[in-house]
Write a protein that holds these residues in place. Sequence first.
Motif, mmCIF file in Angstrom:
data_model
loop_
_atom_site.group_PDB
_atom_site.id
_atom_site.type_symbol
_atom_site.label_atom_id
_atom_site.label_comp_id
_atom_site.label_asym_id
_atom_site.label_seq_id
_atom_site.Cartn_x
_atom_site.Cartn_y
_atom_site.Cartn_z
ATOM 1 N N ASP A 266 0.837 -1.209 0.000
ATOM 2 C CA ASP A 266 0.000 0.000 0.000
ATOM 3 C C ASP A 266 0.869 1.255 0.000
ATOM 4 O O ASP A 266 0.566 2.231 -0.681
ATOM 5 C CB ASP A 266 -0.928 0.006 1.228
ATOM 6 N N ALA B 157 3.906 10.234 -9.280
ATOM 7 C CA ALA B 157 3.209 10.628 -10.507
ATOM 8 C C ALA B 157 2.688 12.062 -10.381
ATOM 9 O O ALA B 157 2.808 12.871 -11.326
ATOM 10 C CB ALA B 157 2.061 9.667 -10.796
ATOM 11 N N GLU B 158 2.112 12.391 -9.216
ATOM 12 C CA GLU B 158 1.616 13.754 -8.996
ATOM 13 C C GLU B 158 2.765 14.752 -9.019
ATOM 14 O O GLU B 158 2.657 15.826 -9.618
ATOM 15 C CB GLU B 158 0.870 13.838 -7.653
ATOM 16 N N ASP C 111 3.998 5.634 -5.441
ATOM 17 C CA ASP C 111 3.901 5.747 -6.902
ATOM 18 C C ASP C 111 2.940 6.856 -7.296
ATOM 19 O O ASP C 111 3.214 7.632 -8.222
ATOM 20 C CB ASP C 111 3.447 4.419 -7.518
ATOM 21 N N LYS C 112 1.807 6.940 -6.591
ATOM 22 C CA LYS C 112 0.827 7.990 -6.876
ATOM 23 C C LYS C 112 1.441 9.358 -6.592
ATOM 24 O O LYS C 112 1.288 10.296 -7.385
ATOM 25 C CB LYS C 112 -0.426 7.767 -6.018
ATOM 26 N N SER C 113 2.145 9.461 -5.475
ATOM 27 C CA SER C 113 2.787 10.721 -5.104
ATOM 28 C C SER C 113 3.846 11.107 -6.130
ATOM 29 O O SER C 113 3.955 12.276 -6.519
ATOM 30 C CB SER C 113 3.415 10.584 -3.716
ATOM 31 N N THR D 86 2.230 1.785 -3.442
ATOM 32 C CA THR D 86 1.182 2.325 -4.310
ATOM 33 C C THR D 86 0.999 3.816 -4.046
ATOM 34 O O THR D 86 0.910 4.620 -4.992
ATOM 35 C CB THR D 86 -0.149 1.576 -4.070
ATOM 36 N N ALA D 87 0.946 4.193 -2.777
ATOM 37 C CA ALA D 87 0.800 5.611 -2.431
ATOM 38 C C ALA D 87 2.018 6.400 -2.900
ATOM 39 O O ALA D 87 1.878 7.521 -3.417
ATOM 40 C CB ALA D 87 0.621 5.768 -0.914
ATOM 41 N N THR E 219 5.585 14.413 -10.579
ATOM 42 C CA THR E 219 6.056 14.504 -11.962
ATOM 43 C C THR E 219 5.168 15.462 -12.756
ATOM 44 O O THR E 219 5.670 16.308 -13.508
ATOM 45 C CB THR E 219 6.079 13.105 -12.610
ATOM 46 N N GLU E 220 3.872 15.328 -12.578
ATOM 47 C CA GLU E 220 2.941 16.228 -13.284
ATOM 48 C C GLU E 220 3.163 17.669 -12.839
ATOM 49 O O GLU E 220 3.171 18.587 -13.657
ATOM 50 C CB GLU E 220 1.484 15.792 -13.028
#
Length: 147
Positions: A90, A100-101, A96-98, A93-94, A103-104
């Motif tokens: 978990d 990705a955010e 990876d999401k962070s 996953t969090a 990076t954006e």
Amino acid sequence: DPRMDLVMLALAGHSKNFDKVLKMIDEMVALLGKEQADDDSKKAYCEAALDKAEDEKKVLEQTVADLEKAIEEAKSSVATLTEEIAALGDGITALDKSVAEATETRKAENEEYQATMAANKAAKELIGVAKNRMNQFYNPKMYKAPP
């Protein structure tokens, strides 16, 4: 026992000579003594073997109990590790999401930076042109003719 029957027959026959009967009785007593000694040694051996078997049984029972305890501890450890792996999954996953955010966000900030730098460059060029134009009127020696 056939020897006993022979002794009984000799007694029943009212034989006057009991030497043979007494000899047979002595032999029988000696044989019974020998058999008793054999039985005693066999009994001692069996008792020792039983004691040894009981000791081994106790050791094996203790080993089984220890192994059962170790199995329970291992099961508990496996359950704990499974929970930790799930929590780490978990967390990944969090993360990876962070990422990705982030990076954006960096892409957006980079685009804004690039736009600002282009605007700054254009502003510098415009100031340079305005300065050159002003030099044409106010300081003709510094004026540079456009190409």
